[in-house]
Structures are given as structure tokens and as C-alpha cells.
Scaffold this motif. Structure first.
Motif, PDB file in Angstrom:
ATOM      1  N   GLN A   1       1.423 -57.904 -26.595  1.00 19.51           N
ATOM      2  CA  GLN A   1       1.311 -56.685 -26.774  1.00 19.51           C
ATOM      3  C   GLN A   1       1.367 -55.914 -24.804  1.00 19.51           C
ATOM      4  N   TYR A   2       0.915 -56.302 -24.133  1.00 17.33           N
ATOM      5  CA  TYR A   2       1.033 -56.705 -23.270  1.00 17.33           C
ATOM      6  C   TYR A   2       2.803 -56.403 -22.704  1.00 17.33           C
ATOM      7  N   LEU A   3       3.469 -57.777 -23.152  1.00 16.58           N
ATOM      8  CA  LEU A   3       5.011 -58.218 -22.635  1.00 16.58           C
ATOM      9  C   LEU A   3       6.167 -56.662 -23.914  1.00 16.58           C
ATOM     10  N   VAL A   4       5.815 -56.645 -24.389  1.00 12.76           N
ATOM     11  CA  VAL A   4       6.564 -55.631 -25.656  1.00 12.76           C
ATOM     12  C   VAL A   4       6.113 -53.744 -24.970  1.00 12.76           C
ATOM     13  N   THR A   5       5.264 -53.775 -24.477  1.00  6.56           N
ATOM     14  CA  THR A   5       4.140 -52.480 -23.938  1.00  6.56           C
ATOM     15  C   THR A   5       5.298 -52.220 -22.670  1.00  6.56           C
ATOM     16  N   TRP A   6       5.379 -53.131 -21.951  1.00  2.21           N
ATOM     17  CA  TRP A   6       5.848 -53.179 -20.406  1.00  2.21           C
ATOM     18  C   TRP A   6       7.567 -53.212 -20.196  1.00  2.21           C
ATOM     19  N   SER A   7       7.885 -54.287 -21.748  1.00  2.00           N
ATOM     20  CA  SER A   7       9.261 -54.067 -21.785  1.00  2.00           C
ATOM     21  C   SER A   7       9.933 -52.676 -22.099  1.00  2.00           C
ATOM     22  N   ALA A   8       9.429 -51.968 -22.290  1.00  2.00           N
ATOM     23  CA  ALA A   8      10.117 -50.360 -22.627  1.00  2.00           C
ATOM     24  C   ALA A   8       9.665 -49.651 -21.786  1.00  2.00           C
ATOM     25  N   ILE A   9       8.261 -49.541 -21.348  1.00  2.00           N
ATOM     26  CA  ILE A   9       8.392 -48.729 -20.741  1.00  2.00           C
ATOM     27  C   ILE A   9       9.090 -49.058 -19.324  1.00  2.00           C
ATOM     28  N   PHE A  10       9.127 -49.931 -18.547  1.00  2.00           N
ATOM     29  CA  PHE A  10      10.171 -49.929 -17.559  1.00  2.00           C
ATOM     30  C   PHE A  10      11.239 -49.708 -16.941  1.00  2.00           C
TER      31      PHE A  10
ATOM     32  N   PRO B   1       8.154 -47.910 -32.382  1.00  2.00           N
ATOM     33  CA  PRO B   1       8.300 -48.060 -34.086  1.00  2.00           C
ATOM     34  C   PRO B   1       9.468 -48.914 -34.394  1.00  2.00           C
ATOM     35  N   ARG B   2      11.020 -48.266 -33.433  1.00  2.00           N
ATOM     36  CA  ARG B   2      11.565 -49.214 -33.550  1.00  2.00           C
ATOM     37  C   ARG B   2      11.854 -50.538 -33.161  1.00  2.00           C
ATOM     38  N   TYR B   3      11.649 -50.618 -32.121  1.00  2.00           N
ATOM     39  CA  TYR B   3      11.153 -51.773 -31.311  1.00  2.00           C
ATOM     40  C   TYR B   3      10.135 -52.627 -32.474  1.00  2.00           C
ATOM     41  N   THR B   4       9.261 -52.757 -32.365  1.00  2.00           N
ATOM     42  CA  THR B   4       8.369 -53.622 -32.932  1.00  2.00           C
ATOM     43  C   THR B   4       9.115 -53.835 -34.274  1.00  2.00           C
TER      44      THR B   4
END
Length: 183
Positions: free
Chosen positions: A118-127, A171-174
Motif C-alpha cells: 500500500q505504501y509503495l503504490v500510494t507513494w508512486s501515485a502521489i509523487f 481505482p484504475r491503478y490498483t
């Protein structure tokens, strides 16, 4: 494990012509909800005028217990009863701890992914959003003659990032990385 907080995402589909009454009802509910122990944040995403009729309310509390206390309180039950004439469908919501609500699997029987994913996905999306969104929002604020203020700028930039994350990107990324994410 440190406390991750808890989030409830509430969807209210409102009958056509009842939006004004529903928004007046929200004005009554919001300060009451905010007064409950542990309330950290409350955001309302309004529908697109003349196109959609669903309001989404996102409420964060510091603990699942405090969130459940609000959601199951007699005060909230009475307020929901008062709003029922405005709803197409009843009060619909789901509760998740931390940012789990961003990682809801398509199949309801799957668990949320492990925290490090969750951390990696969130970070890679927010960056990338944290770089791109200011390039869009700041010129718009300048055009609208908002005073240059880092708090005002941060308010609109973070609101835009969260909106894009919750309603469009995650929703799309996950879905795109679901094999890795839920493995």
C-alpha cells in the motif's frame, strides 16, 4: 503496530430536486460529526450539477473504535432517519482502517494488501501528482486572483491530489497492478 486511523466512505444518492434540502441537512450534520471524539477530517464531494446525484462523504477518525462510536450513535441514526426522504437508496458506507479504502479489491472476499505494498503504490501515485498538480493549480489560483499564500495554495493542491487519488487514479491503478498487489 501504530494506529493507522479509520476512514468511512459514505455514498448518498439523492432524489432529483432534493439536493438543496440534503445540503441543508449536511450543514446540520457536519459540526455534530466533527464534535465527536477522535474526528480528524471530513470531506464532502458533491455531484456534478444536472448530471449526477451522488454525494460522497469521507470521514476520518483516529481509531476504528471512535469511528464506530459515531457511526453507531443514536445521534447519527436520528440524523439519517431525518434525511431518508432525500435518499434514492439508503445510507451506504464502508469502514476501513488507514488507507485501506483506496485498495478495495473487486472481489469482496479478498483482504486489503499488505501495508508495505500500500505504501509503495500510494507513494508512486502521489509523487508524480505532487509535481504536476501545482503546475496546474497555481496558475488557476493566480487567474482567479487568490492571494499568494502557501496555506491557501497547499489547501487547493492537496485537495486536488486527494480527489484525483480517491476518485480517479487509485481505482484504475490498483486494477492495473492487482496481480502483484493482492498476491
Amino acid at each position: 503496530m501504530e494506529n493507522q486511523g479509520a476512514t468511512v466512505v459514505i455514498s448518498h444518492q439523492i432524489k432529483e430536486g432534493k439536493q438543496k434540502q440534503y445540503e441543508e441537512w449536511l450543514e446540520e450534520v457536519v459540526p455534530i460529526c466533527r464534535s465527536y471524539k477522535g474526528n480528524m477530517d471530513l470531506q464532502i464531494v458533491k455531484p456534478i450539477p444536472n448530471l449526477t446525484f451522488t454525494y460522497t462523504v469521507i470521514i476520518r477518525f483516529d481509531t476504528v473504535e471512535n469511528l464506530k462510536f459515531w457511526m453507531e450513535s443514536d445521534r447519527r441514526k436520528n440524523l439519517i432517519e431525518k434525511a431518508k426522504p432525500f435518499f434514492v437508496i439508503g445510507d451506504q458506507y464502508f469502514i476501513k482502517s488507514g488507507l485501506d479504502f483506496l485498495f478495495l479489491p473487486e472481489q469482496g472476499n479478498q483482504k486489503a494488501p499488505v501495508r508495505w505494498k500500500q505504501y509503495l503504490v500510494t507513494w508512486s501515485a502521489i509523487f508524480p501528482l505532487s509535481i504536476l498538480i501545482p503546475l496546474i493549480v497555481l496558475p488557476v489560483l493566480n487567474t482567479l486572483h487568490f492571494p499568494e499564500n502557501r496555506f491557501v495554495n497547499s489547501f487547493f493542491i492537496s485537495g486536488t491530489v486527494v480527489f484525483i487519488m480517491v476518485y480517479w487514479l487509485m481505482p484504475r491503478y490498483t486494477k492495473l497492478i492487482k496481480k502483484w498487489l493482492y498476491k
